[in-house]
Design an enzyme around this catalytic site. Structure first.
Site, PDB file in Angstrom:
ATOM      1  CD  GLU A 157     -10.532  -0.531  13.739  1.00  0.00           C
ATOM      2  OE1 GLU A 157     -11.251  -1.190  13.250  1.00  0.00           O
ATOM      3  OE2 GLU A 157      -9.697   0.279  13.368  1.00  0.00           O
ATOM      4  NE  ARG A 184      -5.177  -4.315  10.988  1.00  0.00           N
ATOM      5  CZ  ARG A 184      -5.930  -4.231  10.046  1.00  0.00           C
ATOM      6  NH1 ARG A 184      -6.181  -3.083   9.377  1.00  0.00           N
ATOM      7  NH2 ARG A 184      -6.249  -5.328   9.267  1.00  0.00           N
ATOM      8  CG  HIS A 204     -11.024  -0.827   9.422  1.00  0.00           C
ATOM      9  ND1 HIS A 204     -10.666  -1.512  10.607  1.00  0.00           N
ATOM     10  CD2 HIS A 204     -10.325  -1.100   8.331  1.00  0.00           C
ATOM     11  CE1 HIS A 204      -9.282  -2.117  10.266  1.00  0.00           C
ATOM     12  NE2 HIS A 204      -9.412  -1.797   8.693  1.00  0.00           N
ATOM     13  CB  ILE A 209      -0.900  -0.001   1.202  1.00  0.00           C
ATOM     14  CG1 ILE A 209      -1.892  -1.334   1.100  1.00  0.00           C
ATOM     15  CG2 ILE A 209      -1.692   1.299   1.287  1.00  0.00           C
ATOM     16  CD1 ILE A 209      -2.771  -1.490   2.183  1.00  0.00           C
ATOM     17  CG  ASP A 267       9.660  -0.543   4.927  1.00  0.00           C
ATOM     18  OD1 ASP A 267      10.466  -1.423   5.781  1.00  0.00           O
ATOM     19  OD2 ASP A 267       8.797  -0.812   4.453  1.00  0.00           O
TER      20      ASP A 267
END
Ligand SMILES: NC(=O)c1ccc[n+]([C@@H]2O[C@H](COP(=O)([O-])OP(=O)(O)OC[C@H]3O[C@@H](n4cnc5c(N)ncnc54)[C@H](O)[C@@H]3O)[C@@H](O)[C@H]2O)c1
Ligand SMILES: O=C(O)CC[C@@H](O)C(=O)O
Length: 525
Positions: free
Chosen positions: A260, A231, A278, A151, A170
């Site tokens: 959630e 997340r 979400h 993504i 990353d």
């Protein structure tokens, strides 16, 4: 016929594919954990999105379950170690919703830049506050990506198209990949200091939990705008609220929350704060994609043994599966044989492939060897949990491919290392289908490994086979097949007999007492 439960709302294509592929399917959504526990025992497969929590307790009731398929990417709602320990394969659909989620991140970035939700609410309230909403351009701004996987890299591509400068943190991003993506690889601190917008695209792990902590947020540029479509739990929500209230943070958009469904949050109502429930993956296209993929993957596994996108087992394509099946049967028998015959603790196990076997995907073969080997001591071991259990026990597992020509067109050799040294068994496939043992501890022998068997090592001497046959016959034990191998004439000989019923302890003692017998054991396959 295998039976699957779809327990979260999913595109109808999923059920259609299951039926077309000969899998019975029930769609029962919205069950409580207690209700799910009561029904899960009937199913071989479970297809979920993010609502169903596949906990250890649920898995304990899932007596027939073989596979869980997540129509989506994140599997934080599945207890993977518990599934692995139970031998349940866990699969996801890693690419089906990536574009959609990346687009949601970009949409939220635009919404933050131009305060779209607040401007919309104000306009529809009849206020026409033209001077209140002064936005910023995206062009030339720096976007900081935390996580540059599927993504993240799509977001980078779109942002570059918007003429933004993209920097990425990353730890697993190689300089070559960064170059290919057109992004600058930076440290987290550098990203925090330089980014005008920050977008998160990592899984939630021990390393990423609270990656945007109060301390990290304090290092950001004044006015930074933050987007999280990955997340909940990646951002300290209290610190985010404090940063928005103080004006240090210029805006934040969250699609995901620490808890959630997020029915309440101190962030709700905060100025420059946007939230969605979400929705990252919620487009028609993405939901059709993941529904089709999950149904195809689960049906492949349940119908033909194909494994795609499993998180706790090596992949095995539906084309490979029929070719590998006889090898896996052979591997399991060889593993079981060394497991039953090995004395003392085994510290290592090597799987060697020769001839046609050397060209195959060895991971499933290794899984089958380990399953056969460890099932000797536990009924609950299978190909999924065997590598996991082997690792837990500190077993050194090695795979070796040989390109040499051997006596057989295809050969799998299994060697165990114990305190007494190494011991090997090897097998081939007759007619590419029938597993056959061809070597046992250095002695050539040809045997089927099936059902109850008797294994005897003796000094090769005239009359021994007759005496053994008589002993078994007098005990009423019928011999099915008889396989003999010798190291040399008059040397050590190995006998493998398939018998119609297992040899009991008394009979085994009589066999051991026969002159010349060095070892005798009952085996079961
Ligand atoms: N909001 C939604 O509806 C939605 C939809 C799809 C995916 N997701 C979530 O988006 C996230 C990313 O998905 P993806 O498909 O890009 O995953 P991915 O595995 O392709 O990429 C994750 C990237 O995070 C990197 N990473 C891991 N640890 C890191 C660390 N400590 N610091 C920085 N980077 C780190 C990895 O190297 C990898 O490149 C996942 O959490 C997924 O569950 C959310
Ligand atoms: O199923 C969903 O709606 C969310 C999916 C998303 O969180 C994922 O990780 O794929």
């Amino acid at each position: 016929m295998p039976k699957v439960l779809i327990s979260d709302k999913m595109d109808p294509k999923a059920a259609q594919i299951f039926r077309e592929r000969g899998v019975e399917v029930d769609e029962i959504t919205g069950k409580t954990p207690e209700e799910l526990k009561a029904i899960i025992g009937q199913y071989d497969g479970l297809a979920i999105r993010s609502s169903t929590k596949v906990t250890k307790e649920i898995l304990e009731h899932a007596t027939n379950l073989k596979v869980v398929g997540r129509a989506g990417i994140g599997v934080d709602n599945v207890d993977i170690p518990a599934a692995s320990a139970k031998g349940v394969v866990v699969m996801n659909t890693p690419f089906g919703n990536s574009i959609t989620t990346a687009e949601h991140a970009i949409a939220l970035m635009f919404a933050l830049a131009r305060q779209l939700p607040e401007a919309d609410a104000s306009t529809q309230a009849g206020k026409w506050e033209k001077n209140r909403f002064m936005g910023v351009e995206l062009t030339s701004k720096t976007l900081g990506l935390i996580g540059a996987g599927n993504i993240g890299s799509i977001v980078a591509d779109r942002a570059l198209g918007l003429k933004m400068k993209v920097i990425a943190f990353d730890p697993f991003l190689t300089p070559e990949r960064a170059l290919e993506m057109g992004v600058e690889k930076v440290t987290l601190d550098e990203l925090l200091a330089r980014a005008d917008f920050i977008t998160l695209h990592t899984p939630l792990t021990d390393q990423t939990r609270n990656i945007l902590s109060a301390e990290a947020l304090a290092k950001t540029k004044k006015g930074v705008r933050i987007i999280n479509c990955a997340r909940g739990g990646l951002i300290d929500e209290e610190a985010l609220k404090a940063g928005l209230d103080s004006g240090h943070i210029g805006g934040a958009a969250l699609d995901v929350f620490k808890v959630e469904p997020a029915k309440e949050s101190p962030l709700f109502g905060t100025s420059n704060f946007i939230s969605t429930p979400h929705l990252g993956a919620s487009t028609t296209e993405a939901q059709v994609n993941v529904a089709i993929q999950v149904a195809e993957q689960l049906a492949d596994y349940l119908v033909s043994g194909g494994v795609t996108n499993a998180l706790n087992m090596p992949s095995l394509t539906a084309e490979e599966a029929p070719k590998l099946k006889p090898y896996m049967a052979l591997a399991e028998k060889l593993g079981s044989l060394v497991g039953q015959l090995a004395h003392g603790a085994v510290t290592g196990i090597a799987i060697e492939a020769e001839g046609a076997a050397a060209a195959l995907n060895l991971k499933p073969i290794t899984g089958a060897v380990l399953a056969g080997f460890m099932r000797v001591h536990s009924d609950t071991v299978n190909m999924v949990n065997a590598p996991f259990l082997a690792k837990e026990r500190g077993l050194d597992v090695r795979e070796v491919r040989h390109d040499r020509e051997g006596d057989y067109h295809t050969l799998v050799r299994v060697t165990v290392t114990t305190a007494d040294g190494e011991r090997s068994v090897a097998g081939t496939l007759f007619g590419d289908q029938a597993p056959r043992l061809v070597e046992l501890f250095g002695i050539k022998v040809e045997a089927d490994l099936a059902g109850p068997m008797l294994y005897v090592v003796n000094e090769d001497a005239p009359g021994f086979i007759g005496r053994l046959g008589t002993t078994l016959g007098e005990a009423g034990v019928n011999i099915g097949t008889f396989h003999l191998g010798r190291r040399s004439a008059g040397g050590e000989a190995v006998l493998l007999l398939s018998v119609d019923e297992a040899v009991d302890a008394d009979l085994l003692a009589q066999v051991k007492a026969l002159p010349g017998v060095k070892t005798a054991m009952g085996l079961v396959f």
